[in-house]
Design a protein around this motif. Structure first.
Motif, mmCIF file in Angstrom:
data_model
loop_
_atom_site.group_PDB
_atom_site.id
_atom_site.type_symbol
_atom_site.label_atom_id
_atom_site.label_comp_id
_atom_site.label_asym_id
_atom_site.label_seq_id
_atom_site.Cartn_x
_atom_site.Cartn_y
_atom_site.Cartn_z
ATOM 1 N N THR A 15 -1.398 3.748 7.964
ATOM 2 C CA THR A 15 -0.606 2.651 7.402
ATOM 3 C C THR A 15 0.885 2.851 7.637
ATOM 4 N N ALA A 16 1.378 4.059 7.376
ATOM 5 C CA ALA A 16 2.801 4.337 7.559
ATOM 6 C C ALA A 16 3.193 4.224 9.031
ATOM 7 N N THR A 17 2.318 4.688 9.912
ATOM 8 C CA THR A 17 2.600 4.585 11.346
ATOM 9 C C THR A 17 2.678 3.121 11.769
ATOM 10 N N PHE A 18 1.681 2.340 11.381
ATOM 11 C CA PHE A 18 1.706 0.914 11.729
ATOM 12 C C PHE A 18 2.945 0.233 11.155
ATOM 13 N N HIS A 19 3.199 0.440 9.876
ATOM 14 C CA HIS A 19 4.309 -0.237 9.207
ATOM 15 C C HIS A 19 5.648 0.124 9.857
ATOM 16 N N GLY A 20 5.847 1.396 10.116
ATOM 17 C CA GLY A 20 7.106 1.838 10.710
ATOM 18 C C GLY A 20 7.293 1.339 12.126
ATOM 19 N N VAL A 21 6.277 1.499 12.953
ATOM 20 C CA VAL A 21 6.388 1.096 14.353
ATOM 21 C C VAL A 21 6.494 -0.418 14.477
ATOM 22 N N ASN A 22 5.708 -1.139 13.703
ATOM 23 C CA ASN A 22 5.775 -2.596 13.732
ATOM 24 C C ASN A 22 7.158 -3.080 13.275
ATOM 25 N N GLY A 23 7.709 -2.435 12.264
ATOM 26 C CA GLY A 23 9.041 -2.801 11.785
ATOM 27 C C GLY A 23 10.118 -2.528 12.813
ATOM 28 N N VAL A 24 10.064 -1.358 13.448
ATOM 29 C CA VAL A 24 11.057 -1.015 14.483
ATOM 30 C C VAL A 24 10.950 -1.984 15.655
ATOM 31 N N PHE B 55 0.839 -1.209 0.000
ATOM 32 C CA PHE B 55 0.000 0.000 0.000
ATOM 33 C C PHE B 55 0.872 1.256 0.000
ATOM 34 N N LEU B 56 1.900 1.274 0.841
ATOM 35 C CA LEU B 56 2.779 2.444 0.911
ATOM 36 C C LEU B 56 3.499 2.688 -0.404
ATOM 37 N N LEU B 57 3.931 1.626 -1.062
ATOM 38 C CA LEU B 57 4.585 1.798 -2.364
ATOM 39 C C LEU B 57 3.633 2.407 -3.394
ATOM 40 N N VAL B 58 2.397 1.945 -3.397
ATOM 41 C CA VAL B 58 1.414 2.467 -4.356
ATOM 42 C C VAL B 58 1.112 3.941 -4.054
ATOM 43 N N VAL B 59 0.884 4.279 -2.791
ATOM 44 C CA VAL B 59 0.558 5.659 -2.433
ATOM 45 C C VAL B 59 1.759 6.573 -2.658
ATOM 46 N N LEU B 60 2.953 6.098 -2.373
ATOM 47 C CA LEU B 60 4.146 6.914 -2.637
ATOM 48 C C LEU B 60 4.333 7.150 -4.130
ATOM 49 N N ALA B 61 4.032 6.150 -4.935
ATOM 50 C CA ALA B 61 4.110 6.329 -6.396
ATOM 51 C C ALA B 61 3.082 7.364 -6.844
ATOM 52 N N PHE B 62 1.878 7.287 -6.312
ATOM 53 C CA PHE B 62 0.833 8.274 -6.615
ATOM 54 C C PHE B 62 1.290 9.673 -6.207
ATOM 55 N N HIS B 63 1.825 9.785 -4.995
ATOM 56 C CA HIS B 63 2.318 11.072 -4.494
ATOM 57 C C HIS B 63 3.417 11.617 -5.400
ATOM 58 N N PHE B 64 4.362 10.774 -5.744
ATOM 59 C CA PHE B 64 5.472 11.213 -6.593
ATOM 60 C C PHE B 64 4.963 11.670 -7.953
ATOM 61 N N SER C 143 -11.899 12.090 -1.152
ATOM 62 C CA SER C 143 -11.072 10.954 -1.601
ATOM 63 C C SER C 143 -9.594 11.190 -1.275
ATOM 64 N N TYR C 144 -9.090 12.382 -1.537
ATOM 65 C CA TYR C 144 -7.678 12.683 -1.250
ATOM 66 C C TYR C 144 -7.440 12.717 0.259
ATOM 67 N N TYR C 145 -8.357 13.357 0.987
ATOM 68 C CA TYR C 145 -8.260 13.412 2.445
ATOM 69 C C TYR C 145 -8.228 11.994 3.029
ATOM 70 N N SER C 146 -9.145 11.151 2.582
ATOM 71 C CA SER C 146 -9.210 9.771 3.090
ATOM 72 C C SER C 146 -7.934 9.006 2.775
ATOM 73 N N LEU C 147 -7.406 9.195 1.574
ATOM 74 C CA LEU C 147 -6.171 8.524 1.192
ATOM 75 C C LEU C 147 -5.011 8.961 2.081
ATOM 76 N N MET C 148 -4.931 10.250 2.378
ATOM 77 C CA MET C 148 -3.837 10.756 3.210
ATOM 78 C C MET C 148 -3.961 10.286 4.660
ATOM 79 N N VAL C 149 -5.178 10.228 5.178
ATOM 80 C CA VAL C 149 -5.370 9.731 6.547
ATOM 81 C C VAL C 149 -5.067 8.232 6.603
ATOM 82 N N LEU C 150 -5.502 7.490 5.594
ATOM 83 C CA LEU C 150 -5.175 6.063 5.532
ATOM 84 C C LEU C 150 -3.669 5.868 5.400
ATOM 85 N N PHE C 151 -3.015 6.729 4.637
ATOM 86 C CA PHE C 151 -1.554 6.692 4.514
ATOM 87 C C PHE C 151 -0.905 6.920 5.882
ATOM 88 N N LEU C 152 -1.424 7.873 6.645
ATOM 89 C CA LEU C 152 -0.900 8.147 7.988
ATOM 90 C C LEU C 152 -0.997 6.904 8.874
#
Length: 124
Positions: free
Chosen positions: A69-78, A24-33, A58-67
């Motif tokens: 997702t990124a928080t979970f992914h980062g914290v879980n990884g650490v 999900f993060l890769l897809v959203v980062l590609a969209f952002h880029f 739609s953009y607001y929801s995507l950014m909140v979902l990104f927040l």
């Protein structure tokens, strides 16, 4: 050959969520880029234009979902990297709850910021 060790149980829920959030993060980062570097060039991006994008649900929801997702992914990884390094016992429990508290604060502040930027969606 060295034995493979991971705190993730292969095929377990956290293992699966780490992979799903990565995709999900890769897809959203590609969209952002694409959006902010090809459609709109960096020198054309302004606070007003960003605010206008955040006002669309739609953009607001995507950014909140990104927040989230990124928080979970980062914290879980650490957390799992620390467990893989041998973190255990009381230290493991303290680190786990510290990361959970930091994640909650990050998410609350991130949603508050998104709400302000979007003109005040009624979340928090």
């Amino acid at each position: 050959m060295a034995e493979r060790y991971s705190s993730f149980q292969q095929g377990g829920t956290m293992w699966f969520l780490q992979r799903v959030t990565a995709v999900f993060l890769l897809v959203v980062l590609a969209f952002h880029f694409f959006l902010l570097h090809f459609v709109n060039h960096a020198d054309e991006v302004s606070f007003l234009a960003s605010s206008a994008r955040m006002e669309t649900l739609s953009y607001y929801s995507l950014m909140v979902l990104f927040l989230f997702t990124a928080t979970f992914h980062g914290v879980n990884g650490v957390y799992n990297a620390l467990v893989n390094q041998g973190l255990s016992g009381t230290k493991r429990t303290v680190i786990k709850w510290t990361l959970i508290a930091a994640s909650a604060l990050l998410i609350v502040q991130g949603v508050r910021t998104a709400n302000a930027w979007a003109g005040g969606f009624p979340l928090f």
